[in-house]
Design a protein around this motif. Sequence first.
Motif, PDB file in Angstrom:
ATOM      1  N   GLU A 263       0.804  -1.214   0.000  1.00 53.09           N
ATOM      2  CA  GLU A 263       0.000   0.000   0.000  1.00 53.09           C
ATOM      3  C   GLU A 263       0.847   1.279   0.000  1.00 53.09           C
ATOM      4  N   GLY A 264       1.943   1.255  -0.767  1.00 55.88           N
ATOM      5  CA  GLY A 264       2.794   2.434  -0.879  1.00 55.88           C
ATOM      6  C   GLY A 264       3.883   2.523   0.173  1.00 55.88           C
ATOM      7  N   TRP A 265       3.874   1.614   1.151  1.00 55.70           N
ATOM      8  CA  TRP A 265       4.914   1.582   2.176  1.00 55.70           C
ATOM      9  C   TRP A 265       6.064   0.701   1.694  1.00 55.70           C
ATOM     10  N   GLN A 266       7.295   1.017   2.159  1.00 56.69           N
ATOM     11  CA  GLN A 266       8.459   0.196   1.850  1.00 56.69           C
ATOM     12  C   GLN A 266       9.260  -0.019   3.123  1.00 56.69           C
TER      13      GLN A 266
ATOM     14  N   VAL B 264       9.010   2.717   5.872  1.00 58.18           N
ATOM     15  CA  VAL B 264       8.840   4.119   5.485  1.00 58.18           C
ATOM     16  C   VAL B 264       7.452   4.298   4.878  1.00 58.18           C
ATOM     17  N   PRO B 265       6.615   5.174   5.466  1.00 56.70           N
ATOM     18  CA  PRO B 265       5.285   5.414   4.895  1.00 56.70           C
ATOM     19  C   PRO B 265       5.382   6.335   3.684  1.00 56.70           C
TER      20      PRO B 265
ATOM     21  N   SER C  22      -1.038  -4.195   6.287  1.00 55.49           N
ATOM     22  CA  SER C  22      -0.499  -5.550   6.348  1.00 55.49           C
ATOM     23  C   SER C  22       0.627  -5.642   5.324  1.00 55.49           C
ATOM     24  N   ILE C  23       1.769  -6.166   5.746  1.00 56.90           N
ATOM     25  CA  ILE C  23       2.966  -6.121   4.907  1.00 56.90           C
ATOM     26  C   ILE C  23       3.235  -7.479   4.273  1.00 56.90           C
TER      27      ILE C  23
END
Length: 671
Positions: A121-124, A148-149, A340-341
């Motif tokens: 969702e754009g997070w890394q 990192v958001p 959720s990652i």
Amino acid sequence: MKGSVSKKSDSIPDGQLDQQSDPIDMLSRRHLLRTSASLGTAGIVGVATVAGQQEETFQANNDLVSLGLSPDYISSGRYASSLEFDGENRLKRPFRFSGYTPEEERLNYVETVESTRLSGEGWQGFSLIRTFEFNTETEYRIEQRSLVPPEEPLVLTEMILANTGEESLTIRRPDNHIHNGWVLAVVPPLANPEGTYRYSIDGDSPQSFAESDLWYTHELTDSTHFITQFADRYGITLSYLGGHTDPVQAITDNRGINGSDLEYENKSELPRSEENPPARVTEGFSVDTIDFGVDGLSLDAGKTASYTHSLSIHEGGDEAISRAEELTERASTLSDESPSISALTGEGNDSITGAVFRRFSNPGNSPLLLGLGGMMGAGATYLGYRRLRRDTSRDTSTEDNQESIGRQPTTESQEVSLSVDDYESLEIIETVRESDTVRVQKASPGETQVWVLTLTVEPNETLSASDINHFVDTVQPWSQIKPHPNLLSVVETGEEPVPWAAIEPADHPSLSGYIGQISVDTCSKWLKQICEALHHTSRYGLVYQNLTTDNLLLPDDSNVKLRGLLDEFEARNPWYMAPEEFDNTITEQSLVYRTGLVGYELLTGSLPYGSYPDGDPQTVVQSKECIALSERLESYQTALGDILSEALSPYPEDRHETVLHLRDEVEELRK
């Protein structure tokens, strides 16, 4: 702002340091980076590698900020090596996990078990699972998850501590120590701060680092939210978002002695008095960071504890403190909103394999060797060895996809242009040496030559199962190592007519013939190569225990070579042991010490002991008295003397953390 951030993930009554969560219960509570696999099995959905096999920097970034952990530090206790903002790294130096027990045992890195790229969702981000120990009896795991958001100049990090030992583990400083609790994190110092470099604790009036002393303490409370360090242009803020125990102390520090003119090897030796505070009067030394300490904790065997914090980078100057408050609030909100990652997949990640390379502190514990120890008789052992060879062939194809631990050596690895089909294809030329257990012979498989190692056996003599097991257990891990330009390679192994191993010939001059005769530049070049070869072997769970100038070869003017497997069958020279090795303790820092001894001997012609070679090695080495390089050489490069002095510290925690860190300093010297 104050009081608006929830500080604890669980309610812990004051004074109760031994409360902890069960690993299964932890899964039912909110974690910053949620996964669908069991924490107890350390599983993470998606592509995972042992971090040591990762060739690229682990990076989590967006358009504003980028957190990086370079390959050299993935296999170490470091948790961040760069934090980029406005296109430049704003960190002055990497930072590592820290911890002590009440008995003053210091936390030591053991290995990196797994590393994983994360996104969603754009997070890394990335996750690393590492093991640490305080001594040979206590071990625990730290899982670091950094994320990192999108569109925010901050990094969220969760740390999950798990006691994987068999005894209860307490992490905190002794009651009479100037540090309190344990250091959860360090506020990384800014690189090249412009203007007055200051710090503020939870929005209080800023204080100048230039007017602060070493280890000046600030008591914290459970409502402490952040510490910010800033100069005129940039600031960096550590925000505490919740955890197993409360904030207890902030303390000024310097995680690296600066300046080549500094006389003090240890910060505890700095002069301290009201008239002579060290940070302001000691040439080459300055306080430039803050340690963030939380209350100590105890973990029973199999229990875990979790902490969450954020690191943000932002504007400095008059806006720094208000910006730190805003970003702390934002980080608190984001920690509840994180998605959720799943592991990073897609283009550009083909080099990352799903196979996890397992390290073994004892090659005999390898699953490939299970059952050999209990087999009776040579016939049964041969069957086990044949099975070992078949499994080895399968493993090799998998490992071909795994990349080098850390940054690639500057000298390219090359495949050895030697091959052996089987023992019958070898023409034995002569016996090179023979001991009670192993015979080394020169042999030719054709137009080339190899050395062949076999068990020493006379005609009509029966080999014992224990001798065969020992030979197999010793050869197996070395047969798995990929070729390296600074290491003699194992060319082939086999099982008939007896277990054997063919290696590159070792008939080259040793470095002992050059001691006291080489330049500083040559010494630095050789040390760099030695470090890279040692690091290469450590990838495979091996600890090189026979590093001496006699055992280091010089096939040509350019490259030094370790003898590798051959040294496993040679007696250890106690003069080249680190002090702690006499107490049956060997770590990465022990290899650093051995490498320092080699460098010292190459330059001076002798080891740094007054009673060498006539005294008792254990007594002399453990006396912790080394003759300084300056006392042996009339002229030498001060920086190299400092590097060797650090490598030869009698205390492992004061040496370079790994041989890679020693290599980097030597390499910088050559520039």
